[in-house]
Design a protein around this motif. Structure first.
Motif, PDB file in Angstrom:
ATOM      1  N   PRO A 224      75.514  83.129   2.574  1.00 20.11           N
ATOM      2  CA  PRO A 224      76.157  82.025   3.298  1.00 20.11           C
ATOM      3  C   PRO A 224      75.904  80.667   2.653  1.00 20.11           C
ATOM      4  CG  PRO A 224      74.269  82.875   4.517  1.00 20.11           C
ATOM      5  CD  PRO A 224      74.476  83.794   3.359  1.00 20.11           C
ATOM      6  N   GLU A 255      84.640  70.061  -0.317  1.00 16.31           N
ATOM      7  CA  GLU A 255      83.982  68.751  -0.306  1.00 16.31           C
ATOM      8  C   GLU A 255      82.490  68.940  -0.100  1.00 16.31           C
ATOM      9  OE1 GLU A 255      85.985  66.828   3.020  1.00 16.31           O
ATOM     10  OE2 GLU A 255      84.400  67.465   4.378  1.00 16.31           O
ATOM     11  N   THR A 256      81.739  67.897  -0.420  1.00 17.67           N
ATOM     12  CA  THR A 256      80.297  67.975  -0.198  1.00 17.67           C
ATOM     13  C   THR A 256      80.016  67.593   1.250  1.00 17.67           C
ATOM     14  OG1 THR A 256      80.313  65.837  -1.306  1.00 17.67           O
ATOM     15  CG2 THR A 256      79.352  67.653  -2.493  1.00 17.67           C
ATOM     16  N   THR A 257      79.068  68.294   1.872  1.00 18.27           N
ATOM     17  CA  THR A 257      78.774  67.984   3.274  1.00 18.27           C
ATOM     18  C   THR A 257      77.612  67.013   3.412  1.00 18.27           C
ATOM     19  OG1 THR A 257      77.261  69.846   3.464  1.00 18.27           O
ATOM     20  CG2 THR A 257      79.548  70.234   4.080  1.00 18.27           C
ATOM     21  N   ASN A 258      76.774  66.936   2.417  1.00 16.19           N
ATOM     22  CA  ASN A 258      75.622  66.043   2.570  1.00 16.19           C
ATOM     23  C   ASN A 258      75.726  64.799   1.692  1.00 16.19           C
ATOM     24  OD1 ASN A 258      75.333  67.657   0.342  1.00 16.19           O
ATOM     25  ND2 ASN A 258      73.127  67.878   0.517  1.00 16.19           N
ATOM     26  N   TYR A 259      76.820  64.651   1.005  1.00 13.59           N
ATOM     27  CA  TYR A 259      77.146  63.404   0.302  1.00 13.59           C
ATOM     28  C   TYR A 259      78.624  63.167   0.542  1.00 13.59           C
ATOM     29  CZ  TYR A 259      72.743  64.385  -2.008  1.00 13.59           C
ATOM     30  OH  TYR A 259      71.429  64.659  -2.238  1.00 13.59           O
ATOM     31  N   ARG A 260      79.014  61.907   0.507  1.00 15.42           N
ATOM     32  CA  ARG A 260      80.421  61.635   0.732  1.00 15.42           C
ATOM     33  C   ARG A 260      81.240  61.947  -0.522  1.00 15.42           C
ATOM     34  NH1 ARG A 260      84.573  58.554   2.341  1.00 15.42           N
ATOM     35  NH2 ARG A 260      84.662  56.852   0.855  1.00 15.42           N
ATOM     36  N   LYS A 368      81.472  72.551   1.507  1.00 17.25           N
ATOM     37  CA  LYS A 368      82.230  73.355   2.451  1.00 17.25           C
ATOM     38  C   LYS A 368      83.687  73.389   2.025  1.00 17.25           C
ATOM     39  CE  LYS A 368      83.493  72.195   6.675  1.00 17.25           C
ATOM     40  NZ  LYS A 368      83.153  71.945   8.068  1.00 17.25           N
ATOM     41  N   GLY A 371      90.358  72.997   5.241  1.00 18.46           N
ATOM     42  CA  GLY A 371      91.732  73.507   5.259  1.00 18.46           C
ATOM     43  C   GLY A 371      92.696  72.510   4.652  1.00 18.46           C
TER      44      GLY A 371
ATOM     45  N   SER B  63      88.552  55.211   3.427  1.00 21.29           N
ATOM     46  CA  SER B  63      89.833  55.844   3.125  1.00 21.29           C
ATOM     47  C   SER B  63      90.002  57.239   3.719  1.00 21.29           C
ATOM     48  CB  SER B  63      90.117  55.849   1.624  1.00 21.29           C
ATOM     49  OG  SER B  63      88.963  55.863   0.851  1.00 21.29           O
ATOM     50  N   GLN B  65      92.002  60.002   5.523  1.00 19.61           N
ATOM     51  CA  GLN B  65      93.434  60.234   5.613  1.00 19.61           C
ATOM     52  C   GLN B  65      93.773  60.384   7.075  1.00 19.61           C
ATOM     53  OE1 GLN B  65      93.746  63.554   2.973  1.00 19.61           O
ATOM     54  NE2 GLN B  65      95.129  62.386   1.675  1.00 19.61           N
ATOM     55  N   SER B 154      92.270  77.443  10.403  1.00 21.33           N
ATOM     56  CA  SER B 154      91.677  76.986   9.143  1.00 21.33           C
ATOM     57  C   SER B 154      92.229  75.619   8.744  1.00 21.33           C
ATOM     58  CB  SER B 154      91.942  78.003   8.034  1.00 21.33           C
ATOM     59  OG  SER B 154      93.327  78.055   7.782  1.00 21.33           O
ATOM     60  N   GLY B 155      93.326  75.206   9.379  1.00 18.53           N
ATOM     61  CA  GLY B 155      93.909  73.910   9.044  1.00 18.53           C
ATOM     62  C   GLY B 155      93.211  72.735   9.701  1.00 18.53           C
ATOM     63  N   TRP B 157      89.213  71.059  10.536  1.00 19.15           N
ATOM     64  CA  TRP B 157      87.807  71.222  10.179  1.00 19.15           C
ATOM     65  C   TRP B 157      87.024  69.964  10.554  1.00 19.15           C
ATOM     66  CZ3 TRP B 157      91.810  70.161   7.038  1.00 19.15           C
ATOM     67  CH2 TRP B 157      91.722  69.034   6.224  1.00 19.15           C
ATOM     68  N   ILE B 158      85.711  70.136  10.505  1.00 18.67           N
ATOM     69  CA  ILE B 158      84.823  69.011  10.780  1.00 18.67           C
ATOM     70  C   ILE B 158      84.254  68.593   9.431  1.00 18.67           C
ATOM     71  CG2 ILE B 158      82.693  68.342  11.951  1.00 18.67           C
ATOM     72  CD1 ILE B 158      83.403  70.825  13.860  1.00 18.67           C
ATOM     73  N   SER B 159      84.171  67.326   9.205  1.00 19.49           N
ATOM     74  CA  SER B 159      83.801  66.854   7.871  1.00 19.49           C
ATOM     75  C   SER B 159      82.506  66.041   7.940  1.00 19.49           C
ATOM     76  CB  SER B 159      84.960  65.995   7.351  1.00 19.49           C
ATOM     77  OG  SER B 159      84.825  65.754   5.995  1.00 19.49           O
ATOM     78  N   PRO B 160      81.360  66.728   7.932  1.00 17.59           N
ATOM     79  CA  PRO B 160      80.104  66.009   8.173  1.00 17.59           C
ATOM     80  C   PRO B 160      79.774  64.984   7.091  1.00 17.59           C
ATOM     81  CG  PRO B 160      79.787  68.402   8.214  1.00 17.59           C
ATOM     82  CD  PRO B 160      81.145  68.148   7.660  1.00 17.59           C
ATOM     83  N   GLY B 161      80.353  65.160   5.910  1.00 15.10           N
ATOM     84  CA  GLY B 161      79.998  64.239   4.837  1.00 15.10           C
ATOM     85  C   GLY B 161      80.905  63.022   4.751  1.00 15.10           C
ATOM     86  N   PHE B 261      70.202  75.049   9.276  1.00 15.02           N
ATOM     87  CA  PHE B 261      69.300  75.437   8.187  1.00 15.02           C
ATOM     88  C   PHE B 261      69.043  76.935   8.071  1.00 15.02           C
ATOM     89  CE2 PHE B 261      68.475  70.940   8.818  1.00 15.02           C
ATOM     90  CZ  PHE B 261      68.616  70.500   7.510  1.00 15.02           C
ATOM     91  N   TYR B 264      73.211  77.985   7.706  1.00  5.51           N
ATOM     92  CA  TYR B 264      73.900  77.198   6.675  1.00  5.51           C
ATOM     93  C   TYR B 264      75.267  76.708   7.102  1.00  5.51           C
ATOM     94  CZ  TYR B 264      70.149  79.592   4.406  1.00  5.51           C
ATOM     95  OH  TYR B 264      68.916  80.062   4.124  1.00  5.51           O
ATOM     96  N   SER B 266      77.133  73.438   8.246  1.00  2.95           N
ATOM     97  CA  SER B 266      76.852  72.002   8.252  1.00  2.95           C
ATOM     98  C   SER B 266      77.233  71.327   9.569  1.00  2.95           C
ATOM     99  CB  SER B 266      77.599  71.330   7.098  1.00  2.95           C
ATOM    100  OG  SER B 266      78.971  71.630   7.194  1.00  2.95           O
TER     101      SER B 266
END
Lengths: 454, 315
Positions: A224, A255-260, A368, A371, B63, B65, B154-155, B157-161, B261, B264, B266
């Motif tokens: 995972p 995209e990276t989750t822990n950096y923008r 991660k 979509g 920026s 979207q 799948s279209g 999502w959550i974008s933690p970064g 953790f 895995y 995020s």
């Protein structure tokens, strides 16, 4: 064995990678200094990911004595021989070229002929591109050799360890020179239950394989964890390093989750001379963008559906190439059936260019798949002014417009790269291309029209 | 040219001016103040302001979207759902809560599909009316819409970064969030949550022997702070008693940490909130407390002056 084998750590990355596209733009090769560390300054990694399955391919432009090449990479699981594959350097080069930032050229048509700006055939691809000892087993140190095998020109060991001191001792005794401070990082990986993929070059096999370059290593595993361990790579690095990640997924952007993840500036119009200096331009533009984020960052340079491109810096990869890189779902999706070259393949590629150092990137890169299937490319535009005879009223306006446009291009270029506008103007003059247009000899004033016969 | 010559308009004697200033202005200021206080009395107004600013910041500085029509669709469908649900249940329509849910969704849910945005907004608001225990809705509306849509499609999502980790921004958010939740009397949830989460993160780093830079980096995540101060602090879906809230926050932090953790994922904390929400009635059962009500909006009547126009005597 003199000093050594160097620990190139890092991510799987580390290994070496040629790249260096824009030829000189990102020269990424390792520099060995004195008897110490290698500074890995740029690396290329292809990451194929779907569900928990990952295939990672690390390319390598290591130039130097093969006996001194070695790498140690934390991996999430034990890796067996059939999970490792050596592929061809050209494959990653192709992927790199396909996703490279690109210049496009447009030629203005004669303003007196009505339709302007017609796109001349797309793409001018940038030049950005391209281009044993014996391992001993020592239980006392708490190090276990989980697997030991050879693939291609590499001898590979998969180690697990109980504690970092033992692993460090083992590596040191086996000729790996560890940078100071690596033990702590190794300890952290051991506690996270990571294994260590250790590879070095088998000289006999290397000789029979031929070629100067070390070929890329691919590793397939199921976990995972969707990440790249970069921490070992920052231990022995001086300053920042560049990493290129080419992520191939079924669903969309990575995209990276822990950096923008930032987007690289794109779609800007630039002076014509940039055509001859695209490598310099891109290098400085990247640097300036990164500096605006504090000298580092994750930048998306390309994100596209692998079926096409516009303009194309290189053709999309074929199904065979994708499979070689580890795209394992092509058959599932029926792409190869029906003989289908024309059938769409479900592959989305994201190119991330990461500039990092230990301070700004203390944590490994975590990714991660989203979509998001919207396309993005680093694309820069050259617009050639019409340079033929122009005899009409519209010509004067056209010239004014073009000269304004050229002023704007200079400002844009200065803003993107940090070059001074004075230098840019000098370079335009030196290149003899794309200078200001002269005002047409005016026979188009109103009194000329009054008595045209005179 | 000076138009002081006009007899009835602008020329005033100093004494008249003084009367005007000290009389009417004080009254006006008093009324404006009490009006303002009544506006700031309700924490939701401030929260709406902050969330809206965050959206602007996201669009212009980071920026994102985020086409305007997505924002409009989310706001419209959240308000519309609330309106119809209120009609059916016979409650008075109040746009503020659905507005907050819609703004939170806009900030946290990423999708290229306007239909998924609308679906999330409708699910969010509908969950308030459909999933209730003892007069209290169970799920944080935005959290519910967000997770269901992101899990099913799948279209989306959550974008933690997406916010990055710029420390100054983190402090800014924390400060603003503190004010917002302090007003809602639910700052205890936010502090307990972030305290527990930080303890777990630092504990992990200590156990791994990682440098402090790593846990600090992990705590400077913009999405984490937005969750802490703008999502988990919702007074309607947290336990009524303070002790219950603190323990609940600790539970969310532990489960979120585990998902992040050990599994895995995020979006650990966001998933943790929806997973633990059904336990809130249990906390309320064990720890008795007053159910939270949003303050009602009332405008104080001005005293002494019956209308707004104050005449200025002409010369």
């Amino acid at each position: 064995m003199t000093l050594s084998k160097f620990l190139l750590s890092s991510t799987l990355i580390a290994a070496s990678f040629s790249l260096a596209p824009s030829a000189s733009a990102f020269c990424g090769f390792y520099v060995a200094k004195a008897d110490t560390d290698l500074f890995n300054q740029s690396s290329k990694v292809a990451l194929v990911r779907d569900g928990d399955r990952t295939v990672i391919t690390m390319a390598n432009d290591y130039i130097g004595d093969p006996t001194e090449f070695a790498m140690v990479i934390p991996v999430p699981t034990v890796i067996k021989k059939e999970q490792v594959h050596v592929s061809e350097t050209a494959l990653l080069d192709h992927l790199d070229a396909y996703t490279a930032p690109r210049l496009v050229e447009y030629f203005d048509s004669n303003p007196c002929m009505r339709h302007r700006y017609e796109m001349m055939d797309g793409a001018l691809s940038t030049e950005v591109a391209q281009k044993s000892s014996e391992f001993r087993r020592d239980r006392n140190l708490g190090v276990t050799i989980e697997e030991s095998f050879s693939v291609g020109e590499y001898d590979i060991l998969i180690l697990s360890a109980e504690e970092s001191d033992g692993l460090q001792t083992w590596l040191t005794e086996n000729g790996y020179k560890l940078p100071n401070g690596a033990a702590r990082t190794l300890g952290s990986y051991i506690k996270q239950d990571m294994k260590f993929f250790v590879a070095k070059v088998n000289l006999e096999r290397k000789a029979s394989a031929g070629g100067d370059m070390l070929r890329p290593i691919s590793v397939a595993y199921e976990s995972p964890k969707f990440m790249l361990p970069i921490r070992l790579g920052t231990v022995n690095a001086n300053g920042t390093q560049d990493l290129f990640v080419y992520a191939l997924t079924r669903n969309g952007k990575v995209e990276t989750t822990n950096y923008r993840t930032h987007k690289i500036p794109s779609g800007e119009e630039l002076p014509i001379f940039v055509k001859d200096d695209f490598g310099d331009f891109y290098k400085d533009m990247y640097k300036t963008s990164a500096e605006r984020e504090g000298g580092h960052g994750v930048f998306m340079e390309y994100a596209w559906d692998m079926n096409w491109c516009d303009p194309c810096a290189a053709d999309p990869l074929s199904n065979e190439q994708l499979q070689e890189l580890g795209v394992f779902w092509l058959d599932d999706d029926g792409v190869n059936q029906r003989g289908g070259k024309s059938m769409a393949k479900n592959v989305f590629v994201t190119r991330l260019h990461v500039r990092y150092d230990a301070k700004s990137f203390p944590e490994d890169l975590k990714f991660k798949t989203t979509g998001d299937t919207s396309n993005f490319q680093g694309r820069y535009i050259l617009r050639h002014a019409y340079d033929g005879e122009m005899e009409c009223d519209a010509a004067k306006d056209y010239v004014t417009q073009v000269n304004k446009r050229k002023d704007k291009e200079i400002k844009t270029l200065a803003n993107l790269t940090g070059w001074s506008t004075g230098d840019i103007r000098d370079r335009i003059k030196q290149s003899g291309k794309g200078g200001y247009l002269d005002k047409p000899q005016s026979n188009s004033t109103w009194w000329n029209k009054l008595w045209p016969g005179d | 040219m000076n138009d002081n010559s006009h007899p009835s308009r602008t020329y005033r004697r100093p004494s008249d001016l003084a009367n005007f200033t000290w009389g009417s202005v004080r009254q006006r200021a008093g009324r404006a103040l009490s009006y303002g206080l009544s506006l700031t009395h309700d924490p939701r107004h401030y929260q709406i302001g902050v969330l809206f600013s965050l959206i602007l910041l996201g669009v212009f500085q980071f920026s994102f979207q985020l086409p305007w029509w997505h924002v409009a669709a989310v706001l419209g469908s959240a308000l519309g759902t609330q309106f119809f649900a209120d009609k059916i249940t016979g409650r008075r329509f109040d746009p503020r809560s659905p507005l907050i849910s819609a703004l939170s969704l806009t900030i946290l849910l990423r999708t290229g599909s306007i239909w998924l945005s609308i679906a999330a907004a409708i699910l969010a608001i509908a969950s308030k009316y459909l999933i209730r225990v003892r007069g209290k809705h169970i799920f944080n509306p935005a959290n519910f819409g967000l997770v269901i849509v992101a899990l099913l499609f799948s279209g989306a999502w959550i974008s933690p970064g997406q916010w990055g980790t710029a420390p100054i921004f983190a402090i800014f958010l924390a400060g603003m969030g503190g004010v917002v939740t302090g007003k809602a009397k639910r700052w205890d949830v936010s502090l307990a949550f972030i305290g527990c989460y930080a303890a777990l993160i630092f504990g992990r780093a200590f156990w791994l022997g990682d440098p402090l830079a790593i846990p600090i980096h992990q705590l400077q995540n913009g999405a984490l702070l937005i969750f802490t101060f703008f999502m988990i602090s919702d007074p309607k879906t947290t336990p009524n008693a303070r002790m219950g809230r603190v323990l609940y926050a600790a539970l969310v932090a532990s489960i979120g940490f585990t998902i992040q953790f050990a599994f895995y994922n995020s979006a650990g904390i966001i998933l943790a909130l929806i997973l633990t929400a059904p336990t809130v009635p249990l906390f309320d059962f064990v720890f008795k407390g007053q159910k939270y009500h949003w303050p009602t909006l009332s405008f104080p009547k001005p005293k002494g002056v019956s209308h707004d126009i104050i005449q200025i005597p002409a010369e």
